[in-house]
Enzyme design. Structure first.
Site, PDB file in Angstrom:
ATOM      1  CG  HIS A  52      46.808  18.753 -53.724  1.00 16.60           C
ATOM      2  ND1 HIS A  52      46.563  18.212 -54.963  1.00 16.60           N
ATOM      3  CD2 HIS A  52      46.151  19.943 -53.701  1.00 16.60           C
ATOM      4  CE1 HIS A  52      45.800  19.028 -55.667  1.00 16.60           C
ATOM      5  NE2 HIS A  52      45.540  20.093 -54.920  1.00 16.60           N
ATOM      6  CD  GLU A  54      48.388  13.332 -52.927  1.00 18.61           C
ATOM      7  OE1 GLU A  54      47.745  12.717 -53.794  1.00 18.61           O
ATOM      8  OE2 GLU A  54      48.044  14.476 -52.504  1.00 18.61           O
ATOM      9  CD1 TRP A 179      11.730  29.166 -32.770  1.00 16.23           C
ATOM     10  CD2 TRP A 179      12.970  27.910 -34.125  1.00 16.23           C
ATOM     11  NE1 TRP A 179      12.693  29.985 -33.328  1.00 16.23           N
ATOM     12  CE2 TRP A 179      13.465  29.235 -34.163  1.00 16.23           C
ATOM     13  CE3 TRP A 179      13.603  26.942 -34.910  1.00 16.23           C
ATOM     14  CZ2 TRP A 179      14.553  29.619 -34.945  1.00 16.23           C
ATOM     15  CZ3 TRP A 179      14.679  27.322 -35.701  1.00 16.23           C
ATOM     16  CH2 TRP A 179      15.144  28.635 -35.704  1.00 16.23           C
ATOM     17  NE  ARG A 193      21.172  26.434 -42.330  1.00 16.28           N
ATOM     18  CZ  ARG A 193      20.449  27.362 -41.724  1.00 16.28           C
ATOM     19  NH1 ARG A 193      21.048  28.346 -41.069  1.00 16.28           N
ATOM     20  NH2 ARG A 193      19.137  27.315 -41.767  1.00 16.28           N
ATOM     21  NE  ARG A 216      20.883  32.270 -36.358  1.00 18.55           N
ATOM     22  CZ  ARG A 216      20.250  31.658 -37.355  1.00 18.55           C
ATOM     23  NH1 ARG A 216      20.503  32.019 -38.606  1.00 18.55           N
ATOM     24  NH2 ARG A 216      19.382  30.694 -37.122  1.00 18.55           N
ATOM     25  N   GLY A 293       9.970  24.873 -48.468  1.00 20.56           N
ATOM     26  CA  GLY A 293       8.725  24.312 -47.970  1.00 20.56           C
ATOM     27  C   GLY A 293       8.387  22.998 -48.654  1.00 20.56           C
ATOM     28  CG  LEU A 297      11.615  20.351 -49.030  1.00 20.86           C
ATOM     29  CD1 LEU A 297      11.072  20.276 -47.605  1.00 20.86           C
ATOM     30  CD2 LEU A 297      13.090  19.958 -49.045  1.00 20.86           C
ATOM     31  CB  SER A 299       9.595  20.434 -56.928  1.00 18.36           C
ATOM     32  OG  SER A 299       8.372  21.114 -56.901  1.00 18.36           O
TER      33      SER A 299
END
Length: 351
Positions: A52, A54, A179, A193, A216, A293, A297, A299
């Site tokens: 950690h 510390e 795109w 990501r 990628r 989609g 989204l 929902s």
């Protein structure tokens, strides 16, 4: 709270960020040790399962005799339990550090004030709450996970200047993404990501775009790729089921065609999101990006199950097609990638 304390806590936060993408499900933590207004040691939590912040900071101090005359600054409460490593609070006590300044308490049940209590009982002067809002912001995924018992949810989509996320696809146009934004914006998506634990898409997105959902264009740990496939419509040849990154699917029962992917159970088609969030929580995955989609989204939006929304807008127009999700929030942050724009929304009252 002094300006001096704020200065050193800002250094802790800077150090903590160096562990982003590598320490989850642990929080990002930085630590600074100060003697007579001079930093004599510092460190951060570098990788999950390793020392950690510390510990690294104390080990970096050349003259250990100065520890008993110093102040230790850390953005999150030192742990009080045995996990992958021994308790940091015990180490601080053993080194006779007389004063500890903490950004925020730890929401994790095994810590949750116990580290502070242990150090106070040992006679250490403890100050809590320095730059607390910034400390909470840095580890918002960690705090949400432990306080709400679910992963931190980030919605992400790209839309055209006239508010469409896709064209109306013909059968021949399936399997390839449409795109909307430029290469710089796509690199930004991959960078995001790398900071998250999982990515989730719906069945239609998998069929229409056949995305790989891998890093990628950015270095980092591959997030878990999850797809909704309640009715087993997805062929095992899709990119999301390849061996480049771990994957999982949400369904009522296991599919014989997807043996390399983890199975996530959903009780019925309306419980796909519940099944996903429960599984991610059980697996100690702190965050998920929803790249599905508009239906998927929407929902999440309708259930108030989102913490951030990252909306990328390109300059092109489709004039017709699939409309972008709709929600009544104002962006808190803007970024521009040449001719593409990113707006970041925050939901301060998420469920």
């Amino acid at each position: 709270m002094s300006h001096t304390s704020e200065f050193y806590m800002q250094r802790c936060l800077y150090l903590a960020r160096q562990g982003e993408g590598r320490v989850a499900p642990n929080p990002m933590v930085g630590c600074v040790i100060v003697h007579q207004n001079k930093i004599i040691g510092e460190g951060f939590h570098q990788n999950y399962g390793e020392a950690h912040a510390e510990v690294n900071a104390i080990n970096s101090v050349a003259n250990k005799n100065l520890l008993s005359l110093s102040t230790l600054y850390v953005n999150l409460e030192p742990c009080a339990h045995y996990g992958k490593t021994p308790p940091c609070s015990d180490l601080i006590i053993s080194k006779k550090i007389p004063r500890v300044v903490i950004g925020t308490t730890d929401p994790y049940a095994k810590v949750a004030g116990k580290g502070i209590e242990k150090m106070k009982k040992a006679g250490i002067e403890v100050e809590v709450g320095v730059c607390s809002s910034e400390c909470l912001e840095l580890n918002r995924r960690f705090f949400t996970f432990h306080e709400k018992k679910r992963p931190y949810i980030i919605l992400k989509w790209a839309q055209t200047a006239d508010g469409f996320v896709d064209i109306d696809r013909t059968k021949a146009q399936l399997g390839q993404p449409t795109w909307i934004t430029n290469e710089m914006a796509r690199i930004a998506v991959h960078k995001q990501r790398a900071s998250e634990s999982a990515i989730f898409i719906g069945t239609e997105t998998a069929l229409k775009d056949n995305p790989s959902l891998t890093l990628r264009d950015w270095a980092g740990v591959q997030p878990l790729r999850v797809v909704a496939d309640y009715y087993h419509r997805l062929p095992s040849t899709l990119h999301i089921f390849n061996s480049l990154a771990p994957s999982a699917y949400v369904s009522e029962k296991p599919s014989k065609n997807q043996r390399t992917a983890q199975f996530i159970k959903a009780e019925n088609p309306g419980k796909v999101i519940d099944g996903l969030l429960q599984y991610l929580y059980q697996q100690n995955l702190l965050s998920v990006i929803v790249e599905g989609g508009p239906k998927m989204l929407q929902s999440f939006i309708n259930q108030n199950l989102w913490d951030e929304a990252h909306v990328y807008t390109g300059q092109i127009c489709f004039h017709s097609g699939v409309k972008a999700p709709v929600f009544g929030s104002s962006p808190e942050k803007f970024d521009r990638f040449y001719n593409s724009e990113l707006k970041v929304y925050r939901n301060r009252n998420a469920g």
